[in-house]
Design a protein around this motif. Structure first.
Motif, short mmCIF file in Angstrom:
data_model
loop_
_atom_site.label_atom_id
_atom_site.label_comp_id
_atom_site.label_asym_id
_atom_site.label_seq_id
_atom_site.Cartn_x
_atom_site.Cartn_y
_atom_site.Cartn_z
N UNK A 58 0.83 -1.23 0.00
CA UNK A 58 0.00 0.00 0.00
C UNK A 58 0.85 1.27 0.00
N UNK A 59 2.15 1.11 -0.24
CA UNK A 59 3.06 2.27 -0.15
C UNK A 59 2.62 3.41 -1.06
N UNK A 60 1.95 3.08 -2.17
CA UNK A 60 1.58 4.16 -3.12
C UNK A 60 0.33 4.92 -2.70
N UNK A 61 -0.33 4.52 -1.62
CA UNK A 61 -1.53 5.24 -1.19
C UNK A 61 -1.17 6.13 0.01
N UNK A 62 -1.09 7.45 -0.20
CA UNK A 62 -0.59 8.32 0.85
C UNK A 62 -1.50 8.39 2.09
N UNK A 63 -2.79 8.12 1.93
CA UNK A 63 -3.67 8.24 3.11
C UNK A 63 -4.00 6.88 3.75
N UNK A 64 -3.17 5.88 3.43
CA UNK A 64 -3.38 4.56 4.04
C UNK A 64 -2.28 4.31 5.08
N UNK A 65 -2.73 3.92 6.27
CA UNK A 65 -1.80 3.59 7.35
C UNK A 65 -2.02 2.13 7.71
N UNK A 66 -0.97 1.43 8.11
CA UNK A 66 -1.13 0.02 8.49
C UNK A 66 -0.73 -0.15 9.95
N UNK A 67 -1.54 -0.90 10.68
CA UNK A 67 -1.31 -1.06 12.12
C UNK A 67 -1.76 -2.47 12.50
N UNK A 68 -1.55 -2.86 13.75
CA UNK A 68 -2.16 -4.11 14.21
C UNK A 68 -2.69 -3.93 15.61
N UNK A 69 -3.63 -4.82 15.99
CA UNK A 69 -4.22 -4.72 17.32
C UNK A 69 -4.58 -6.10 17.81
N UNK A 70 -4.34 -6.34 19.10
CA UNK A 70 -4.77 -7.63 19.65
C UNK A 70 -5.97 -7.43 20.58
N UNK A 71 -6.58 -6.24 20.47
CA UNK A 71 -7.73 -5.96 21.34
C UNK A 71 -9.03 -6.00 20.56
N UNK A 72 -10.05 -5.40 21.15
CA UNK A 72 -11.36 -5.35 20.51
C UNK A 72 -11.37 -4.24 19.48
N UNK A 73 -11.99 -4.53 18.34
CA UNK A 73 -12.05 -3.52 17.27
C UNK A 73 -12.77 -2.25 17.76
N UNK A 74 -13.85 -2.43 18.53
CA UNK A 74 -14.63 -1.27 18.99
C UNK A 74 -13.77 -0.33 19.84
#
Ligand code: ADP
Length: 165
Positions: A58-74
Motif C-alpha cells: 500500500x506504499x503508493x496510497x498516501x492516506x493509508x496507514x497500516x497497524x495491528x491490534x490484539x484488542x477489541x475492534x470497537x
C-alpha cells in the motif's frame, strides 16, 4: 478528518483486499488497515510480518496507514478516533457473520458504523486461504497477490515445506 478502519487477518493481503483498500481510501481522509490478531488461528505470517507485507503493498496510497491490534475492534476504533469500519463482501456467505459483527461493534461503540463494499467481480472467489492452498502446489500467484509480495509468500511456503520434510 474522516477516518475509517479496514480490519482483517490479511494472512497474507490479496488483490481482493487491495481492491477494497484502494476504493475505501478514495472515500475517506484516512484509512487505517488493521491486522487483527486472532489467537486461535496460527497463521502463515506473524502479525508483524503481515503489517510489513501490507505496508509494501500500500506504499503508493498516501492516506493509508497500516497497524495491528490484539484488542477489541470497537475499543481500537475509539482510541484511533475512527467512526467507520469498512468491510468487503464477497458473497452472501460473508453476510451473516459480518452483520452480526457490525451489530456487536455498534453495541460496544455506539458511534461506530460499519460500511460494506461489494467485492469486485474479479475477486469474489479470492481469499487468503485459497492463495495459501495455491502456493502449496506451486501455482503462479501473480494474479492473486500484490506483485510486491509474491516472492515473500513463495519463500515462506518453501520454508514451511522444508521444515515439514
Ligand atoms: P480472508 O477471508 O481472505 O482470510 P480477512 O479475514 O483478512 O480475509 O478479511 C478481511 C476483510 O476483507 C473482510 O471484510 C473480508 O470480507 C474482506 N475480503 C477478503 N477477501 C476479499 C475479496 N476477495 N474481495 C473483497 N473483500 C474481501
Amino acid at each position: 478528518m474522516r477516518t475509517a478502519i479496514y480490519p482483517g487477518s490479511f494472512d497474507p493481503v490479496t488483490l481482493g483486499h487491495l481492491n477494497i483498500i484502494k476504493r475505501a481510501a478514495a472515500c475517506f481522509d484516512r484509512l487505517i488497515v488493521c491486522v487483527m490478531i486472532n489467537s486461535k488461528k496460527q497463521g502463515m505470517f506473524t502479525p508483524q510480518e503481515r503489517v510489513e507485507l501490507l505496508r509494501k503493498s500500500t506504499a503508493r496510497f498516501p492516506n493509508v496507514e497500516v497497524d495491528y491490534s490484539d484488542g477489541l475492534l470497537a475499543a481500537y476504533a475509539r482510541r484511533r478516533r475512527a467512526h467507520v469500519v469498512v468491510k468487503g463482501l464477497r458473497a452472501v456467505s460473508d453476510f451473516e457473520q459480518e452483520v452480526q459483527m457490525a451489530v456487536i461493534n455498534r453495541k460496544l461503540n455506539p458511534g461506530l458504523e460499519t460500511m460494506f463494499l461489494a467485492s469486485s467481480e474479479k475477486y469474489t472467489y479470492l481469499s487468503s486461504t485459497i492463495v495459501k492452498e495455491m502456493a502449496r502446489y506451486g501455482a503462479d500467484l501473480g494474479e492473486f497477490l500484490p506483485r510486491e509480495i509474491v516472492e515473500d509468500v513463495n519463500r515462506r511456503m518453501q520454508e514451511l515445506q522444508e521444515r515439514k520434510d
